[in-house]
Design a protein around this motif. Structure first.
Motif, PDB file in Angstrom:
ATOM      1  N   PRO A  62       0.829  -1.200   0.000  1.00  0.00           N
ATOM      2  CA  PRO A  62       0.000   0.000   0.000  1.00  0.00           C
ATOM      3  C   PRO A  62       0.869   1.257   0.000  1.00  0.00           C
ATOM      4  O   PRO A  62       1.876   1.330   0.707  1.00  0.00           O
ATOM      5  CB  PRO A  62      -0.788  -0.119   1.305  1.00  0.00           C
ATOM      6  N   LEU A  63       0.497   2.217  -0.818  1.00  0.00           N
ATOM      7  CA  LEU A  63       1.196   3.497  -0.885  1.00  0.00           C
ATOM      8  C   LEU A  63       0.204   4.588  -0.507  1.00  0.00           C
ATOM      9  O   LEU A  63      -0.845   4.713  -1.145  1.00  0.00           O
ATOM     10  CB  LEU A  63       1.730   3.746  -2.299  1.00  0.00           C
ATOM     11  N   ARG A  64       0.513   5.341   0.549  1.00  0.00           N
ATOM     12  CA  ARG A  64      -0.395   6.403   0.984  1.00  0.00           C
ATOM     13  C   ARG A  64      -0.167   7.654   0.147  1.00  0.00           C
ATOM     14  O   ARG A  64       0.935   8.184   0.099  1.00  0.00           O
ATOM     15  CB  ARG A  64      -0.195   6.714   2.466  1.00  0.00           C
ATOM     16  N   ASN A  65      -1.220   8.116  -0.493  1.00  0.00           N
ATOM     17  CA  ASN A  65      -1.160   9.296  -1.343  1.00  0.00           C
ATOM     18  C   ASN A  65      -1.559  10.522  -0.531  1.00  0.00           C
ATOM     19  O   ASN A  65      -2.737  10.747  -0.283  1.00  0.00           O
ATOM     20  CB  ASN A  65      -2.085   9.125  -2.545  1.00  0.00           C
ATOM     21  N   TYR A  66      -0.569  11.304  -0.131  1.00  0.00           N
ATOM     22  CA  TYR A  66      -0.814  12.537   0.613  1.00  0.00           C
ATOM     23  C   TYR A  66      -0.400  13.743  -0.228  1.00  0.00           C
ATOM     24  O   TYR A  66       0.001  14.764   0.292  1.00  0.00           O
ATOM     25  CB  TYR A  66      -0.054  12.524   1.938  1.00  0.00           C
ATOM     26  N   SER A  67      -0.505  13.609  -1.537  1.00  0.00           N
ATOM     27  CA  SER A  67      -0.099  14.693  -2.440  1.00  0.00           C
ATOM     28  C   SER A  67      -1.129  15.806  -2.532  1.00  0.00           C
ATOM     29  O   SER A  67      -0.855  16.850  -3.093  1.00  0.00           O
ATOM     30  CB  SER A  67       0.163  14.122  -3.843  1.00  0.00           C
ATOM     31  N   ASP A  68      -2.305  15.588  -1.959  1.00  0.00           N
ATOM     32  CA  ASP A  68      -3.402  16.551  -2.049  1.00  0.00           C
ATOM     33  C   ASP A  68      -4.206  16.433  -0.754  1.00  0.00           C
ATOM     34  O   ASP A  68      -4.609  15.332  -0.371  1.00  0.00           O
ATOM     35  CB  ASP A  68      -4.221  16.161  -3.278  1.00  0.00           C
ATOM     36  N   ASP A  69      -4.415  17.555  -0.075  1.00  0.00           N
ATOM     37  CA  ASP A  69      -5.121  17.522   1.213  1.00  0.00           C
ATOM     38  C   ASP A  69      -6.540  16.982   1.088  1.00  0.00           C
ATOM     39  O   ASP A  69      -6.993  16.216   1.934  1.00  0.00           O
ATOM     40  CB  ASP A  69      -5.158  18.911   1.852  1.00  0.00           C
ATOM     41  N   LEU A  70      -7.247  17.374   0.033  1.00  0.00           N
ATOM     42  CA  LEU A  70      -8.614  16.893  -0.157  1.00  0.00           C
ATOM     43  C   LEU A  70      -8.623  15.386  -0.421  1.00  0.00           C
ATOM     44  O   LEU A  70      -9.465  14.662   0.097  1.00  0.00           O
ATOM     45  CB  LEU A  70      -9.307  17.640  -1.295  1.00  0.00           C
ATOM     46  N   LEU A  71      -7.674  14.918  -1.211  1.00  0.00           N
ATOM     47  CA  LEU A  71      -7.580  13.487  -1.488  1.00  0.00           C
ATOM     48  C   LEU A  71      -7.288  12.715  -0.204  1.00  0.00           C
ATOM     49  O   LEU A  71      -7.895  11.691   0.060  1.00  0.00           O
ATOM     50  CB  LEU A  71      -6.483  13.232  -2.525  1.00  0.00           C
ATOM     51  N   LYS A  72      -6.363  13.222   0.603  1.00  0.00           N
ATOM     52  CA  LYS A  72      -6.031  12.550   1.866  1.00  0.00           C
ATOM     53  C   LYS A  72      -7.256  12.469   2.769  1.00  0.00           C
ATOM     54  O   LYS A  72      -7.558  11.409   3.325  1.00  0.00           O
ATOM     55  CB  LYS A  72      -4.898  13.298   2.576  1.00  0.00           C
ATOM     56  N   GLU A  73      -7.989  13.554   2.877  1.00  0.00           N
ATOM     57  CA  GLU A  73      -9.191  13.568   3.717  1.00  0.00           C
ATOM     58  C   GLU A  73     -10.253  12.615   3.167  1.00  0.00           C
ATOM     59  O   GLU A  73     -10.917  11.908   3.921  1.00  0.00           O
ATOM     60  CB  GLU A  73      -9.746  14.991   3.815  1.00  0.00           C
ATOM     61  N   THR A  74     -10.393  12.565   1.868  1.00  0.00           N
ATOM     62  CA  THR A  74     -11.360  11.669   1.236  1.00  0.00           C
ATOM     63  C   THR A  74     -10.967  10.214   1.457  1.00  0.00           C
ATOM     64  O   THR A  74     -11.808   9.371   1.744  1.00  0.00           O
ATOM     65  CB  THR A  74     -11.486  11.979  -0.272  1.00  0.00           C
ATOM     66  N   PHE A  75      -9.691   9.916   1.348  1.00  0.00           N
ATOM     67  CA  PHE A  75      -9.177   8.571   1.634  1.00  0.00           C
ATOM     68  C   PHE A  75      -9.512   8.168   3.072  1.00  0.00           C
ATOM     69  O   PHE A  75      -9.996   7.061   3.322  1.00  0.00           O
ATOM     70  CB  PHE A  75      -7.657   8.543   1.409  1.00  0.00           C
ATOM     71  N   LEU A  76      -9.269   9.069   4.011  1.00  0.00           N
ATOM     72  CA  LEU A  76      -9.541   8.764   5.417  1.00  0.00           C
ATOM     73  C   LEU A  76     -11.033   8.521   5.652  1.00  0.00           C
ATOM     74  O   LEU A  76     -11.409   7.634   6.415  1.00  0.00           O
ATOM     75  CB  LEU A  76      -9.025   9.897   6.311  1.00  0.00           C
ATOM     76  N   GLN A  77     -11.890   9.293   4.972  1.00  0.00           N
ATOM     77  CA  GLN A  77     -13.339   9.144   5.138  1.00  0.00           C
ATOM     78  C   GLN A  77     -13.882   7.899   4.450  1.00  0.00           C
ATOM     79  O   GLN A  77     -14.631   7.127   5.037  1.00  0.00           O
ATOM     80  CB  GLN A  77     -14.071  10.359   4.561  1.00  0.00           C
ATOM     81  N   LYS A  78     -13.526   7.703   3.184  1.00  0.00           N
ATOM     82  CA  LYS A  78     -14.173   6.682   2.366  1.00  0.00           C
ATOM     83  C   LYS A  78     -13.491   5.317   2.395  1.00  0.00           C
ATOM     84  O   LYS A  78     -14.107   4.308   2.074  1.00  0.00           O
ATOM     85  CB  LYS A  78     -14.279   7.165   0.920  1.00  0.00           C
ATOM     86  N   VAL A  79     -12.213   5.288   2.762  1.00  0.00           N
ATOM     87  CA  VAL A  79     -11.489   4.021   2.795  1.00  0.00           C
ATOM     88  C   VAL A  79     -11.240   3.569   4.230  1.00  0.00           C
ATOM     89  O   VAL A  79     -11.529   2.436   4.591  1.00  0.00           O
ATOM     90  CB  VAL A  79     -10.151   4.120   2.020  1.00  0.00           C
ATOM     91  N   TYR A 106       3.481   9.262   0.084  1.00  0.00           N
ATOM     92  CA  TYR A 106       3.925  10.011  -1.096  1.00  0.00           C
ATOM     93  C   TYR A 106       3.253  11.372  -1.079  1.00  0.00           C
ATOM     94  O   TYR A 106       2.024  11.450  -1.107  1.00  0.00           O
ATOM     95  CB  TYR A 106       3.581   9.251  -2.388  1.00  0.00           C
ATOM     96  N   THR A 107       4.069  12.420  -1.026  1.00  0.00           N
ATOM     97  CA  THR A 107       3.525  13.781  -1.039  1.00  0.00           C
ATOM     98  C   THR A 107       3.637  14.406  -2.429  1.00  0.00           C
ATOM     99  O   THR A 107       3.108  15.480  -2.663  1.00  0.00           O
ATOM    100  CB  THR A 107       4.247  14.682  -0.012  1.00  0.00           C
ATOM    101  N   ASP A 108       4.319  13.716  -3.320  1.00  0.00           N
ATOM    102  CA  ASP A 108       4.462  14.189  -4.694  1.00  0.00           C
ATOM    103  C   ASP A 108       3.707  13.246  -5.626  1.00  0.00           C
ATOM    104  O   ASP A 108       3.989  12.030  -5.654  1.00  0.00           O
ATOM    105  CB  ASP A 108       5.938  14.251  -5.086  1.00  0.00           C
TER     106      ASP A 108
END
Length: 148
Positions: A62-79, A106-108
């Motif tokens: 698993p690779l955590r995608n933290y390149s976008d704040d909205l994506l990170k928050e959506t990942f935390l909520q939906k996954v 991954y922040t990039d």
């Protein structure tokens, strides 16, 4: 046969096209070489908590995608179904108890895409709009619902 039934058969059925999916829809992706199907939510959560998940003899990465704040928050909520604070605590606790390393962050965006393309067992979440047309990535799952 009634006219209504005949029309229902003859009229083309609606097809969901890629253009019908909103750009900011979260999708689970992997390298196109990995033969994997849809994940049950509990297995996906385990994977991103660092538990080993093996599919057809391959241990997923698993690779955590933290390149976008909205994506990170959506990942935390939906996954993950948890807040960032709770998720971080869970990861830290499991790392101490089991000795497993936490999934890399991954922040990039471009680095994440390269990692997904070059590591056949890798898996992550990205926005639908960022799935490349070069067929190097394959969408496994789409997470429906509004982005908060």
């Amino acid at each position: 046969m009634s006219m209504v039934c005949l029309l229902a058969i003859l009229l083309p059925q609606p097809v969901v096209l890629a253009s019908d999916i909103p750009a900011h829809t979260l999708v689970l992706v992997t390298n196109s070489d990995l033969a994997i199907k849809r994940f049950p939510p509990n297995e996906l959560r385990k994977l991103f908590l660092g538990f080993p998940i093996i599919v057809d003899g391959t241990t997923l990465i698993p690779l955590r995608n933290y390149s976008d704040d909205l994506l990170k928050e959506t990942f935390l909520q939906k996954v993950m179904y948890m807040s960032e604070r709770h998720y971080d605590r869970q990861l830290l606790s499991l790392a101490f108890r089991t000795g497993r390393s936490r999934p890399p962050i991954y922040t990039d965006h471009n680095s994440l895409i390269q990692a997904l393309k070059h590591e056949p067992a890798s898996i992550s979440v990205i926005w639908f709009k960022d799935v490349n047309e070069d067929n190097a990535l394959r969408i496994i799952q789409t997470f429906k619902g509004r982005v908060h």
